[in-house]
Write a protein that holds these residues in place. Structure first.
Motif, mmCIF file in Angstrom:
data_model
loop_
_atom_site.group_PDB
_atom_site.id
_atom_site.type_symbol
_atom_site.label_atom_id
_atom_site.label_comp_id
_atom_site.label_asym_id
_atom_site.label_seq_id
_atom_site.Cartn_x
_atom_site.Cartn_y
_atom_site.Cartn_z
ATOM 1 N N VAL A 93 0.825 -1.211 0.000
ATOM 2 C CA VAL A 93 0.000 0.000 0.000
ATOM 3 C C VAL A 93 0.858 1.259 0.000
ATOM 4 O O VAL A 93 0.657 2.149 -0.813
ATOM 5 C CB VAL A 93 -0.971 0.006 1.200
ATOM 6 N N ARG A 94 1.789 1.362 0.906
ATOM 7 C CA ARG A 94 2.690 2.515 1.007
ATOM 8 C C ARG A 94 4.094 1.992 1.270
ATOM 9 O O ARG A 94 4.579 2.035 2.393
ATOM 10 C CB ARG A 94 2.279 3.442 2.152
ATOM 11 N N PRO A 95 4.780 1.494 0.256
ATOM 12 C CA PRO A 95 6.093 0.871 0.473
ATOM 13 C C PRO A 95 7.135 1.829 1.037
ATOM 14 O O PRO A 95 8.131 1.395 1.598
ATOM 15 C CB PRO A 95 6.485 0.377 -0.921
ATOM 16 N N ASP A 96 6.885 3.125 0.923
ATOM 17 C CA ASP A 96 7.824 4.116 1.435
ATOM 18 C C ASP A 96 7.662 4.371 2.932
ATOM 19 O O ASP A 96 8.475 5.066 3.527
ATOM 20 C CB ASP A 96 7.645 5.436 0.679
ATOM 21 N N ARG A 97 6.619 3.807 3.546
ATOM 22 C CA ARG A 97 6.369 4.010 4.970
ATOM 23 C C ARG A 97 6.898 2.838 5.774
ATOM 24 O O ARG A 97 6.583 1.693 5.502
ATOM 25 C CB ARG A 97 4.868 4.136 5.234
ATOM 26 N N ARG A 98 7.708 3.119 6.789
ATOM 27 C CA ARG A 98 8.218 2.074 7.681
ATOM 28 C C ARG A 98 7.351 2.046 8.930
ATOM 29 O O ARG A 98 7.063 3.090 9.511
ATOM 30 C CB ARG A 98 9.670 2.368 8.083
ATOM 31 N N THR A 99 6.920 0.854 9.311
ATOM 32 C CA THR A 99 6.103 0.681 10.507
ATOM 33 C C THR A 99 6.600 -0.535 11.278
ATOM 34 O O THR A 99 7.496 -1.252 10.821
ATOM 35 C CB THR A 99 4.617 0.466 10.157
ATOM 36 N N ILE A 100 5.982 -0.794 12.392
ATOM 37 C CA ILE A 100 6.315 -1.982 13.171
ATOM 38 C C ILE A 100 6.115 -3.250 12.344
ATOM 39 O O ILE A 100 6.793 -4.248 12.558
ATOM 40 C CB ILE A 100 5.493 -2.034 14.487
ATOM 41 N N LEU A 101 5.229 -3.195 11.387
ATOM 42 C CA LEU A 101 4.974 -4.361 10.537
ATOM 43 C C LEU A 101 6.202 -4.729 9.713
ATOM 44 O O LEU A 101 6.388 -5.891 9.355
ATOM 45 C CB LEU A 101 3.774 -4.109 9.629
ATOM 46 N N ASP A 102 7.044 -3.745 9.419
ATOM 47 C CA ASP A 102 8.266 -4.008 8.663
ATOM 48 C C ASP A 102 9.321 -4.715 9.501
ATOM 49 O O ASP A 102 10.282 -5.245 8.964
ATOM 50 C CB ASP A 102 8.847 -2.706 8.105
ATOM 51 N N GLU A 103 9.131 -4.705 10.799
ATOM 52 C CA GLU A 103 10.066 -5.362 11.711
ATOM 53 C C GLU A 103 9.676 -6.815 11.981
ATOM 54 O O GLU A 103 10.369 -7.510 12.719
ATOM 55 C CB GLU A 103 10.126 -4.597 13.037
ATOM 56 N N MET A 104 8.559 -7.253 11.404
ATOM 57 C CA MET A 104 8.033 -8.585 11.669
ATOM 58 C C MET A 104 7.785 -9.328 10.363
ATOM 59 O O MET A 104 7.440 -8.711 9.352
ATOM 60 C CB MET A 104 6.709 -8.483 12.446
ATOM 61 N N THR A 105 7.916 -10.630 10.409
ATOM 62 C CA THR A 105 7.524 -11.450 9.263
ATOM 63 C C THR A 105 6.018 -11.662 9.317
ATOM 64 O O THR A 105 5.381 -11.448 10.368
ATOM 65 C CB THR A 105 8.218 -12.826 9.298
ATOM 66 N N ASP A 106 5.447 -12.100 8.215
ATOM 67 C CA ASP A 106 4.020 -12.409 8.207
ATOM 68 C C ASP A 106 3.698 -13.476 9.252
ATOM 69 O O ASP A 106 2.684 -13.376 9.952
ATOM 70 C CB ASP A 106 3.575 -12.866 6.825
ATOM 71 N N ASP A 107 4.552 -14.469 9.371
ATOM 72 C CA ASP A 107 4.323 -15.531 10.369
ATOM 73 C C ASP A 107 4.314 -14.956 11.785
ATOM 74 O O ASP A 107 3.512 -15.382 12.616
ATOM 75 C CB ASP A 107 5.366 -16.633 10.248
ATOM 76 N N GLN A 108 5.189 -14.014 12.070
ATOM 77 C CA GLN A 108 5.219 -13.401 13.392
ATOM 78 C C GLN A 108 3.948 -12.593 13.663
ATOM 79 O O GLN A 108 3.422 -12.630 14.764
ATOM 80 C CB GLN A 108 6.450 -12.499 13.546
ATOM 81 N N ILE A 109 3.467 -11.893 12.657
ATOM 82 C CA ILE A 109 2.235 -11.123 12.807
ATOM 83 C C ILE A 109 1.073 -12.073 13.055
ATOM 84 O O ILE A 109 0.255 -11.850 13.964
ATOM 85 C CB ILE A 109 1.969 -10.246 11.565
ATOM 86 N N ILE A 110 0.974 -13.121 12.275
ATOM 87 C CA ILE A 110 -0.097 -14.104 12.434
ATOM 88 C C ILE A 110 -0.024 -14.746 13.816
ATOM 89 O O ILE A 110 -1.042 -14.952 14.476
ATOM 90 C CB ILE A 110 -0.066 -15.142 11.303
ATOM 91 N N GLU A 111 1.185 -15.036 14.268
ATOM 92 C CA GLU A 111 1.367 -15.620 15.609
ATOM 93 C C GLU A 111 0.850 -14.666 16.684
ATOM 94 O O GLU A 111 0.204 -15.101 17.640
ATOM 95 C CB GLU A 111 2.846 -15.926 15.833
ATOM 96 N N GLN A 112 1.118 -13.376 16.536
ATOM 97 C CA GLN A 112 0.653 -12.393 17.509
ATOM 98 C C GLN A 112 -0.866 -12.255 17.484
ATOM 99 O O GLN A 112 -1.482 -11.938 18.511
ATOM 100 C CB GLN A 112 1.314 -11.036 17.265
ATOM 101 N N LEU A 113 -1.472 -12.488 16.339
ATOM 102 C CA LEU A 113 -2.937 -12.429 16.257
ATOM 103 C C LEU A 113 -3.584 -13.566 17.061
ATOM 104 O O LEU A 113 -4.679 -13.419 17.557
ATOM 105 C CB LEU A 113 -3.396 -12.503 14.797
ATOM 106 N N ALA A 114 -2.858 -14.674 17.154
ATOM 107 C CA ALA A 114 -3.387 -15.820 17.912
ATOM 108 C C ALA A 114 -3.376 -15.469 19.380
ATOM 109 O O ALA A 114 -4.173 -15.797 20.151
ATOM 110 C CB ALA A 114 -2.560 -17.059 17.634
#
Length: 97
Positions: free
Chosen positions: A76-97
């Motif tokens: 969506v906004r590749p020029d924006r750095r967020t906490i999501l850039d510090e995590m893999t998709d698997d890590q994000i999914i794990e945190q959702l659990a």
């Protein structure tokens, strides 16, 4: 980061009947959790406002769609750095659990 996820969800057409504020508010709860800032007061407020505690509850078949949502979020906004850039998709999914 909550708006990036929300825009990705919108672009994929996954929540046409969900108000933008409810969607962003729900995702914001997850972001506060990731930052270690989610308090009982915030959760009580969200509950009073009928904001779902888990944003994936807003999306039909969310578990299957998460990889697609997260991939789109990163585009969506590749020029924006967020906490999501510090995590893999698997890590994000794990945190959702």
């Amino acid at each position: 980061p909550e708006h990036l996820i929300s825009h990705a969800i919108d672009e994929l057409g996954l929540t046409p009947d969900v108000l933008h504020g409810v969607q962003v508010g729900s995702i914001c709860l997850f972001m506060l959790y990731l930052f270690g800032e989610l308090s009982h007061d915030v959760m009580r407020f969200a509950q009073a406002m009928q904001i779902p505690a888990v944003w994936t509850d807003l999306i039909p078949d969310a578990e299957r769609r998460l990889p697609e949502i997260l991939a789109r979020t990163r585009e969506v906004r590749p020029d924006r750095r967020t906490i999501l850039d510090e995590m893999t998709d698997d890590q994000i999914i794990e945190q959702l659990a």
